[in-house]
Design an enzyme around this catalytic site. Structure first.
Site, PDB file in Angstrom:
ATOM      1  N   SER A  25       0.823  -1.224   0.000  1.00  0.00           N
ATOM      2  CA  SER A  25       0.000   0.000   0.000  1.00  0.00           C
ATOM      3  C   SER A  25       0.847   1.258   0.000  1.00  0.00           C
ATOM      4  O   SER A  25       0.368   2.326  -0.391  1.00  0.00           O
ATOM      5  CB  SER A  25      -0.881   0.081   1.247  1.00  0.00           C
ATOM      6  OG  SER A  25      -1.484  -1.103   1.531  1.00  0.00           O
ATOM      7  N   GLY A  53       1.529  -0.461   8.896  1.00  0.00           N
ATOM      8  CA  GLY A  53       2.323   0.761   9.023  1.00  0.00           C
ATOM      9  C   GLY A  53       3.026   1.255   7.774  1.00  0.00           C
ATOM     10  O   GLY A  53       3.882   2.127   7.874  1.00  0.00           O
ATOM     11  N   SER A  54       2.653   0.756   6.587  1.00  0.00           N
ATOM     12  CA  SER A  54       3.412   1.212   5.415  1.00  0.00           C
ATOM     13  C   SER A  54       3.135   2.690   5.108  1.00  0.00           C
ATOM     14  O   SER A  54       4.031   3.416   4.686  1.00  0.00           O
ATOM     15  CB  SER A  54       3.146   0.331   4.195  1.00  0.00           C
ATOM     16  OG  SER A  54       1.913   0.609   3.612  1.00  0.00           O
ATOM     17  N   TRP A  55       1.921   3.162   5.348  1.00  0.00           N
ATOM     18  CA  TRP A  55       1.649   4.591   5.111  1.00  0.00           C
ATOM     19  C   TRP A  55       2.397   5.428   6.151  1.00  0.00           C
ATOM     20  O   TRP A  55       2.913   6.494   5.836  1.00  0.00           O
ATOM     21  CB  TRP A  55       0.140   4.879   5.171  1.00  0.00           C
ATOM     22  CG  TRP A  55      -0.576   4.521   3.896  1.00  0.00           C
ATOM     23  CD1 TRP A  55      -0.177   3.596   2.969  1.00  0.00           C
ATOM     24  CD2 TRP A  55      -1.790   5.089   3.386  1.00  0.00           C
ATOM     25  NE1 TRP A  55      -1.080   3.546   1.933  1.00  0.00           N
ATOM     26  CE2 TRP A  55      -2.085   4.444   2.162  1.00  0.00           C
ATOM     27  CE3 TRP A  55      -2.672   6.053   3.855  1.00  0.00           C
ATOM     28  CZ2 TRP A  55      -3.211   4.757   1.403  1.00  0.00           C
ATOM     29  CZ3 TRP A  55      -3.800   6.364   3.094  1.00  0.00           C
ATOM     30  CH2 TRP A  55      -4.058   5.724   1.881  1.00  0.00           C
ATOM     31  N   ASP A 118      -4.587   2.749  15.110  1.00  0.00           N
ATOM     32  CA  ASP A 118      -5.169   1.491  14.624  1.00  0.00           C
ATOM     33  C   ASP A 118      -5.689   0.698  15.815  1.00  0.00           C
ATOM     34  O   ASP A 118      -5.242   0.884  16.947  1.00  0.00           O
ATOM     35  CB  ASP A 118      -4.134   0.654  13.855  1.00  0.00           C
ATOM     36  CG  ASP A 118      -4.811  -0.341  12.908  1.00  0.00           C
ATOM     37  OD1 ASP A 118      -4.803  -0.100  11.684  1.00  0.00           O
ATOM     38  OD2 ASP A 118      -5.377  -1.348  13.393  1.00  0.00           O
ATOM     39  N   ASP A 134      -9.868   2.872  18.515  1.00  0.00           N
ATOM     40  CA  ASP A 134     -10.887   2.817  17.469  1.00  0.00           C
ATOM     41  C   ASP A 134     -11.077   4.228  16.907  1.00  0.00           C
ATOM     42  O   ASP A 134     -11.388   5.155  17.657  1.00  0.00           O
ATOM     43  CB  ASP A 134     -12.181   2.307  18.127  1.00  0.00           C
ATOM     44  CG  ASP A 134     -13.283   2.085  17.121  1.00  0.00           C
ATOM     45  OD1 ASP A 134     -13.192   2.636  16.004  1.00  0.00           O
ATOM     46  OD2 ASP A 134     -14.231   1.364  17.456  1.00  0.00           O
ATOM     47  N   ASP A 159      -6.673   4.677   5.396  1.00  0.00           N
ATOM     48  CA  ASP A 159      -6.694   3.533   4.484  1.00  0.00           C
ATOM     49  C   ASP A 159      -7.586   2.443   5.072  1.00  0.00           C
ATOM     50  O   ASP A 159      -7.364   1.262   4.858  1.00  0.00           O
ATOM     51  CB  ASP A 159      -5.249   3.028   4.315  1.00  0.00           C
ATOM     52  CG  ASP A 159      -5.109   1.982   3.227  1.00  0.00           C
ATOM     53  OD1 ASP A 159      -5.981   1.929   2.355  1.00  0.00           O
ATOM     54  OD2 ASP A 159      -4.132   1.222   3.268  1.00  0.00           O
ATOM     55  N   LYS A 189     -18.341  17.123  -0.058  1.00  0.00           N
ATOM     56  CA  LYS A 189     -18.486  18.406  -0.748  1.00  0.00           C
ATOM     57  C   LYS A 189     -18.913  19.516   0.218  1.00  0.00           C
ATOM     58  O   LYS A 189     -18.697  20.689  -0.036  1.00  0.00           O
ATOM     59  CB  LYS A 189     -19.504  18.295  -1.889  1.00  0.00           C
ATOM     60  CG  LYS A 189     -19.029  17.455  -3.048  1.00  0.00           C
ATOM     61  CD  LYS A 189     -17.848  18.053  -3.795  1.00  0.00           C
ATOM     62  CE  LYS A 189     -18.232  19.170  -4.718  1.00  0.00           C
ATOM     63  NZ  LYS A 189     -17.065  19.702  -5.462  1.00  0.00           N
TER      64      LYS A 189
HETATM   65  C1  LIG Z   1      -5.749  -2.019   4.940  1.00  0.00           C
HETATM   66  S1  LIG Z   1      -5.202  -1.948   6.589  1.00  0.00           S
HETATM   67  C2  LIG Z   1      -4.286  -0.469   6.584  1.00  0.00           C
HETATM   68  C3  LIG Z   1      -2.933  -0.606   5.937  1.00  0.00           C
HETATM   69  C4  LIG Z   1      -2.040   0.564   6.247  1.00  0.00           C
HETATM   70  N1  LIG Z   1      -2.506   1.774   5.605  1.00  0.00           N
HETATM   71  C5  LIG Z   1      -0.626   0.312   5.785  1.00  0.00           C
HETATM   72  O1  LIG Z   1      -0.194   0.973   4.862  1.00  0.00           O
HETATM   73  O2  LIG Z   1       0.057  -0.530   6.370  1.00  0.00           O
HETATM   74  C6  LIG Z   1      -6.660  -1.518   7.434  1.00  0.00           C
HETATM   75  C7  LIG Z   1      -6.457  -1.331   8.916  1.00  0.00           C
HETATM   76  O3  LIG Z   1      -7.636  -0.702   9.397  1.00  0.00           O
HETATM   77  C8  LIG Z   1      -7.718  -1.016  10.769  1.00  0.00           C
HETATM   78  N2  LIG Z   1      -9.060  -0.636  11.241  1.00  0.00           N
HETATM   79  C9  LIG Z   1     -10.270  -1.064  10.782  1.00  0.00           C
HETATM   80  N3  LIG Z   1     -11.263  -0.492  11.481  1.00  0.00           N
HETATM   81  C10 LIG Z   1     -10.668   0.324  12.395  1.00  0.00           C
HETATM   82  C11 LIG Z   1     -11.171   1.185  13.410  1.00  0.00           C
HETATM   83  N4  LIG Z   1     -12.480   1.318  13.614  1.00  0.00           N
HETATM   84  N5  LIG Z   1     -10.295   1.869  14.176  1.00  0.00           N
HETATM   85  C12 LIG Z   1      -8.966   1.737  13.974  1.00  0.00           C
HETATM   86  N6  LIG Z   1      -8.437   0.943  13.023  1.00  0.00           N
HETATM   87  C13 LIG Z   1      -9.268   0.242  12.251  1.00  0.00           C
HETATM   88  C14 LIG Z   1      -7.423  -2.501  10.796  1.00  0.00           C
HETATM   89  O4  LIG Z   1      -7.012  -2.912  12.082  1.00  0.00           O
HETATM   90  C15 LIG Z   1      -6.306  -2.603   9.738  1.00  0.00           C
HETATM   91  O5  LIG Z   1      -5.048  -2.634  10.362  1.00  0.00           O
END
Ligand SMILES: C[S@@+](CC[C@H](N)C(=O)[O-])C[C@H]1O[C@@H](n2cnc3c(N)ncnc32)[C@H](O)[C@@H]1O
Length: 324
Positions: A25, A53-55, A118, A134, A159, A189
């Site tokens: 990502s 954590g890539s972002w 996260d 959350d 993300d 918007k």
């Molecule tokens: C696709 S991953 C994100 C990847 C991240 N952007 C990266 O580059 O590594 C989606 C993340 O959203 C988190 N997530 C989902 N719902 C969440 C919430 N309500 N609060 C916090 N984190 C949440 C999940 O735990 C998961 O780690």
């Protein structure tokens, strides 16, 4: 599927490991930045749904590390960039939450502040403050605001994908998706004059994933974040307040809202849907790398432990029955 075959099938997966990114990502955010220059002048940034954590790594490498290494770090200046927002298209709950983070403009600090949130813990990243919580909980937002000393974020990236853990008929999901997305567009918007949907080259064409890039945060006049829920409830509803111009009529006839959809990243670069030959594979010397940093406490960990324990239990039973 073996690691090497995934390396071949997914060029961004392989490149991520080679370049030290925790997930492929990272390239999506980098390619969005190439098009929109989202990191320019950013001093306070929130990464919502950050694990693994890539972002956050991109934010650290693009913002924190250059500032730390720069001889000018420590200089004090005033900063007035209007905040921007970028997030994966999901549901309006995220919009509500993100708006919590955009509160007050105030002075600049020394080094860029990066706060990553996260539900899952993640391994440390230099220059990134982690908050495990959350994003839909207001207390999490308050924690972030405290890290920023009450100042407004310049950039919020997200993300996150909605957690669809129940079986839903796909046609219903599709209708629901369209409804949620139109609500989302209206909500965006309302707060951002410039909204663009972006599809980075590293996002597979076979996936409907797209990112909303929202610029120049400018809430409706007299907006009070405490009224956010009430305001968003009106968005798209026939009883929407006239002065906010957010009635469902927005989506009809000449009022229809068109959002530009842009492909970004080097369009002649790697295609995420294509397989590429592996280097040195002819000599039989290709070595697949391990992922840079696997999740440290993934939600599926317990399931794997249970599965392992049960297969061990079955083997034990088989051994006992053979012995007897
Ligand atoms: C696709 S991953 C994100 C990847 C991240 N952007 C990266 O580059 O590594 C989606 C993340 O959203 C988190 N997530 C989902 N719902 C969440 C919430 N309500 N609060 C916090 N984190 C949440 C999940 O735990 C998961 O780690």
């Amino acid at each position: 599927m073996g690691k090497a075959s995934r390396d071949k099938r997914d060029i961004y997966y392989r490149k991520a490991k080679e370049e030290g990114w925790r997930a492929r990502s990272a390239f999506k955010l980098l390619q969005i930045d190439e098009e929109f220059n989202i990191f320019e002048g950013v001093k306070r940034v929130v990464d919502l749904c950050a694990a693994p954590g890539s972002w956050s790594q991109v934010l650290s490498r693009k913002l924190f590390l250059p500032a730390k290494l720069s001889p000018a770090s420590g200089k004090f200046c005033l900063f007035g960039k209007v905040p921007s927002l970028l997030f994966a298209v999901s549901n309006d709950l995220i919009v509500k939450l993100i708006t919590f983070y955009l509160i007050k403009i105030c002075r600049d600090g020394d080094l860029p502040l990066i706060v990553a949130i996260d539900l899952q813990p993640m391994a440390p990243i230099e220059g990134v403050i982690q908050v495990q919580g959350d994003i839909t909980n207001a207390r999490t937002a308050e924690l972030v605001i405290r890290h920023f000393d009450g100042c407004k974020a310049d950039l919020v990236v997200c993300d996150g994908a909605p957690d669809v853990s129940v079986m839903i008929y796909s046609y219903w999901l599709h209708d629901m998706d369209e409804f949620v997305q139109s609500q989302l567009i209206l909500a965006l918007k309302l707060f951002f004059p410039i909204v663009t949907f972006a599809k980075p080259k590293s996002s597979r064409n076979s996936s409907i994933e797209a990112f909303a890039v929202c610029e120049n945060y400018s809430p409706p006049e007299g907006f009070n974040e405490k009224d956010l829920h009430r305001l968003l409830e009106k968005v798209g509803s026939p009883s929407g307040a006239d002065d906010l111009d957010c009635r469902s009529g927005w989506l009809e006839g000449p009022n229809k809202v068109y959002i530009p959809f842009l492909a970004c990243g080097d369009l002649s670069g790697y295609d995420s849907d294509q397989s590429y030959p592996l280097p040195k594979v002819a000599e039989g010397t290709y070595q697949s790398l391990d992922p840079v940093q696997p999740p440290i406490a993934p939600p599926y960990k317990r399931a794997l432990e249970l599965k392992k324990a049960s297969s061990h239990g079955i083997r034990e039973l088989e051994r006992l029955s053979l012995d007897s």
